[in-house]
Design an enzyme around this catalytic site. Structure first.
Site, mmCIF file in Angstrom:
data_model
loop_
_atom_site.group_PDB
_atom_site.id
_atom_site.type_symbol
_atom_site.label_atom_id
_atom_site.label_comp_id
_atom_site.label_asym_id
_atom_site.label_seq_id
_atom_site.Cartn_x
_atom_site.Cartn_y
_atom_site.Cartn_z
ATOM 1 N N GLY A 1 3.894 11.641 -12.966
ATOM 2 C CA GLY A 1 3.290 12.654 -13.262
ATOM 3 C C GLY A 1 1.648 13.137 -13.055
ATOM 4 O O GLY A 1 1.479 11.850 -12.234
ATOM 5 N N SER A 2 2.068 14.355 -11.696
ATOM 6 C CA SER A 2 0.599 13.768 -11.193
ATOM 7 C C SER A 2 -0.456 14.434 -11.863
ATOM 8 O O SER A 2 -0.301 14.178 -13.200
ATOM 9 C CB SER A 2 0.978 15.098 -9.964
ATOM 10 O OG SER A 2 2.282 15.308 -8.738
ATOM 11 N N GLY A 3 -1.979 14.339 -10.794
ATOM 12 C CA GLY A 3 -2.903 14.251 -12.011
ATOM 13 C C GLY A 3 -3.322 13.346 -12.112
ATOM 14 O O GLY A 3 -4.727 13.399 -12.715
ATOM 15 N N HIS A 4 -2.995 11.888 -11.871
ATOM 16 C CA HIS A 4 -3.024 10.510 -11.851
ATOM 17 C C HIS A 4 -3.856 10.186 -11.058
ATOM 18 O O HIS A 4 -3.769 8.643 -10.532
ATOM 19 C CB HIS A 4 -2.114 9.742 -12.273
ATOM 20 C CG HIS A 4 -2.001 10.368 -13.497
ATOM 21 N ND1 HIS A 4 -2.312 10.320 -14.832
ATOM 22 C CD2 HIS A 4 -0.606 10.388 -13.903
ATOM 23 C CE1 HIS A 4 -1.558 11.216 -15.918
ATOM 24 N NE2 HIS A 4 -0.391 10.597 -15.959
ATOM 25 N N LYS B 1 6.007 3.067 -15.639
ATOM 26 C CA LYS B 1 4.966 3.584 -16.834
ATOM 27 C C LYS B 1 5.422 3.545 -17.996
ATOM 28 O O LYS B 1 6.729 4.285 -17.619
ATOM 29 C CB LYS B 1 3.531 4.513 -16.308
ATOM 30 C CG LYS B 1 2.475 4.229 -15.079
ATOM 31 C CD LYS B 1 1.598 4.490 -15.162
ATOM 32 C CE LYS B 1 1.655 6.295 -15.191
ATOM 33 N NZ LYS B 1 2.972 6.202 -13.649
ATOM 34 N N ASP C 1 9.095 8.804 -17.947
ATOM 35 C CA ASP C 1 9.653 7.819 -16.912
ATOM 36 C C ASP C 1 10.532 7.249 -17.195
ATOM 37 O O ASP C 1 11.212 6.606 -16.419
ATOM 38 C CB ASP C 1 7.852 7.775 -16.122
ATOM 39 C CG ASP C 1 6.532 8.669 -16.200
ATOM 40 O OD1 ASP C 1 7.384 9.519 -16.136
ATOM 41 O OD2 ASP C 1 6.092 7.303 -16.037
ATOM 42 N N HIS D 1 -3.159 10.601 -20.290
ATOM 43 C CA HIS D 1 -2.856 12.360 -20.432
ATOM 44 C C HIS D 1 -3.851 13.143 -21.156
ATOM 45 O O HIS D 1 -3.303 13.947 -21.711
ATOM 46 C CB HIS D 1 -1.815 12.549 -20.412
ATOM 47 C CG HIS D 1 -0.352 11.713 -20.179
ATOM 48 N ND1 HIS D 1 -0.108 10.138 -20.404
ATOM 49 C CD2 HIS D 1 0.276 11.878 -18.687
ATOM 50 C CE1 HIS D 1 0.737 9.786 -19.155
ATOM 51 N NE2 HIS D 1 0.725 10.927 -18.185
#
Length: 328
Positions: free
Chosen positions: A53-56, A104, A109, A214
């Site tokens: 996921g994006s945001g990392h 991860k 995922d 998250h």
């Protein structure tokens, strides 16, 4: 919520367009924004593919380049990429030596990378699960894969660059993951753009101990304490989990979650290093900065990887990505 946005629906694609344009000397963007890849591929090299996921950011796209990943697949914010993204990445970067997925340990995922691997040939996987905070979480069965993922990608990426074959890379990745432990603490929540409000509420004098990347719950909510006390509990958990392996040379990685100043990260590094070196650990390699983030969350994680000579040499090997560059 105050963020630089045009629309919550286009934040990812516009960010990817800007990211690849800013690093056009080393990166290219896949069709329909399915992946980011190295601009120049190396024929005959095992391709390394990761994502999530994006945001990392800068994980994972910022780690694409010489000495690390060949491609990264970005999902929507905190949402796994889809199997068709991984399949498109395989087709784009596999030059004949096969592919290694670095995943991860989050259920979405793992499921989607598994599906992509089953639909491909010559693909093996390394699943990272370095977080010692909780055994199971709302996102996982088993331990979460967090900042230690970067360590796996760097060491395995260097070995792939040097021509190591797929089975040996898989074994190396599992070995690095097994030598790596992490734990984090959050001082604030993060705000997902589509939600427009903090993921969780936390008091001005509170911290979430053992938080995931998250914003998912950790070990407990607790009163804010000194940096030395926070580092002491995290380091004790890491050392206790490693047991007798916690001796000799090690990499100490203090990672920011996106909203923590460098001054505070180096302060935490100073505390953690003193604690580890009072035990049998010798910190011989270091990394400090915000590399595996949780949007705008204030907080940090501490990662310790026990090193051998091979892993040290591979960590030191040249790397040229948007986020990590040395030895070139």
């Amino acid at each position: 919520m105050k963020k630089f946005l045009n629309s919550v629906d286009t934040v990812l694609t516009e960010s990817l367009d800007g990211f690849v344009a800013a690093h056009s000397d080393i990166l290219a963007l896949g069709e329909e924004h399915k992946f980011v890849r190295r601009k120049e591929l190396k024929p005959g090299k095992v391709a390394l593919i990761s994502g999530g996921g994006s945001g990392h950011e800068p994980l994972h796209g910022g780690l694409v380049g010489h000495g690390m990943l060949d491609a990264a697949c970005p999902g929507q914010v905190f949402t796994s990429p889809t199997p068709d993204q991984m399949l498109a990445a395989v087709q784009a970067v596999d030059t004949g030596a096969g592919c290694l997925f670095i995943v991860k340990n989050y259920e979405g995922d793992v499921m989607n990378f598994d599906m992509a691997a089953e639909m491909s040939e010559g693909v093996q996987q390394v699943v990272t699960n370095d977080d010692v905070a909780v055994e199971n979480s709302s996102y996982t069965t088993g331990r979460r894969g967090v900042a230690g993922t970067l360590v796996v990608e760097k060491i395995v990426g260097a070995a792939a660059e040097q021509g190591m074959a797929l089975p040996e890379l898989k074994a190396l990745g599992d070995r690095v993951n097994g030598a790596t432990r992490s734990m984090g603490v959050a001082l604030t929540s993060c705000t997902v753009p589509a939600a427009g409000r903090p993921t969780f509420e936390i008091g001005d004098n509170e911290m979430e101990f053992g938080v995931g990347i998250h914003g998912e719950p950790g070990r407990r909510r607790d009163s804010l304490r000194s940096a030395d006390a926070i580092a002491g509990e995290i380091c004790a958990a890491i050392l206790g989990d490693l047991g007798g392996r916690a001796k000799g040379p090690a990499l100490l990685f203090v990672n920011g979650f996106g909203g923590t100043p460098s001054m505070e990260l180096y302060l935490m590094y100073n505390s953690a290093r003193k604690i580890f070196e009072r035990s049998s650990v010798r910190v011989t390699r270091s990394l400090v900065g915000s590399y595996v983030t949780s949007l705008d969350m204030a907080g940090c994680s501490i990662t310790l990887t026990m090193l051998d000579d091979e892993m040290t040499a591979l960590w030191d090997a040249p790397v040229h990505t948007a986020a990590l560059r040395w030895g070139m």
